[in-house]
Motif scaffolding. Sequence first.
Motif, PDB file in Angstrom:
ATOM      1  N   ALA A   1       0.822  -1.211   0.000  1.00 24.67           N
ATOM      2  CA  ALA A   1       0.000   0.000   0.000  1.00 24.67           C
ATOM      3  C   ALA A   1       0.856   1.262   0.000  1.00 24.67           C
ATOM      4  O   ALA A   1       0.522   2.258  -0.656  1.00 24.67           O
TER       5      ALA A   1
ATOM      6  N   THR B   1       2.037   1.573  -3.630  1.00 26.24           N
ATOM      7  CA  THR B   1       0.989   1.835  -4.624  1.00 26.24           C
ATOM      8  C   THR B   1       0.204   3.103  -4.298  1.00 26.24           C
ATOM      9  O   THR B   1       0.104   4.022  -5.111  1.00 26.24           O
ATOM     10  N   GLU B   2      -0.340   3.177  -3.083  1.00 24.76           N
ATOM     11  CA  GLU B   2      -1.150   4.334  -2.705  1.00 24.76           C
ATOM     12  C   GLU B   2      -0.267   5.530  -2.331  1.00 24.76           C
ATOM     13  O   GLU B   2      -0.571   6.672  -2.696  1.00 24.76           O
TER      14      GLU B   2
ATOM     15  N   TYR C   1      -0.058   2.486   7.079  1.00 24.71           N
ATOM     16  CA  TYR C   1      -0.737   1.568   6.165  1.00 24.71           C
ATOM     17  C   TYR C   1      -0.989   0.192   6.780  1.00 24.71           C
ATOM     18  O   TYR C   1      -1.588  -0.673   6.124  1.00 24.71           O
TER      19      TYR C   1
END
Length: 237
Positions: free
Chosen positions: A35, A38-39, A142
């Motif tokens: 995460a 990606t985020e 995350y």
Amino acid sequence: MPGMGELFTYYDDATGERTGLTAAELGGWSAATAALLTEGCGLGKGSRVAVLLPPHWQTAAVLLGAWSAGFEVSYRGWATAGLSPAGDPVDATFVERRRAGSWLDEVPAARHQFVLGLEPAGAPTPEVPEDYRDFPAEVRPYLGAAPPASPVGAEDLAVSDTTFGEYEEVAAGVAARYGIGPGDRVLLNAAGSEQPLMWLVAPLAAGASIVLCANLDSSRLDDRVAAEAVTRVLSVE
């Protein structure tokens, strides 16, 4: 009983650290890493990640997180220090703090650079180098993230010139060669098992759990095998 329910157990006999992670806990750190990339960093499937870390439970989380997001990973540990990396830039790098200063000229160029102190319990990294972000601090928000939704394809690249399908076959072959099977608890000496194919991927592919020992004190080996219910001992010097 020590190790009961743990998928990954890490010892450092130089510091006295013992960290044990269940499958859910290791999966949580891995999902958080995915995460973050990606985020948090905006990376997508097929991005390239360089990992310059020794065998460690946090290294396992970084590798599994990157792979679960469908990234191509290049790996170098301590023993390969001094080798020139691939000349092409990558999207993210992960570097061990004590090596960051001596490796700065060797780390591939990247938009996102993370440093790890490899502190017990994933504590923050002391003295973060300029232009680097502290991985333990950055990944914690995350924790609790869901694993990546997009499945990784067998034809996607896992490591240089090797697809996930091919890497899985190699890992299964390594596990079979060393007699690692489902339910085994495998003890590995980090000094003799630098490549993650041996200390991480092959045991997991076989359905085994891992006891990874850094700075292994050989005088403690028999007691550790008994305490951790180890069934296989590999790469002990």
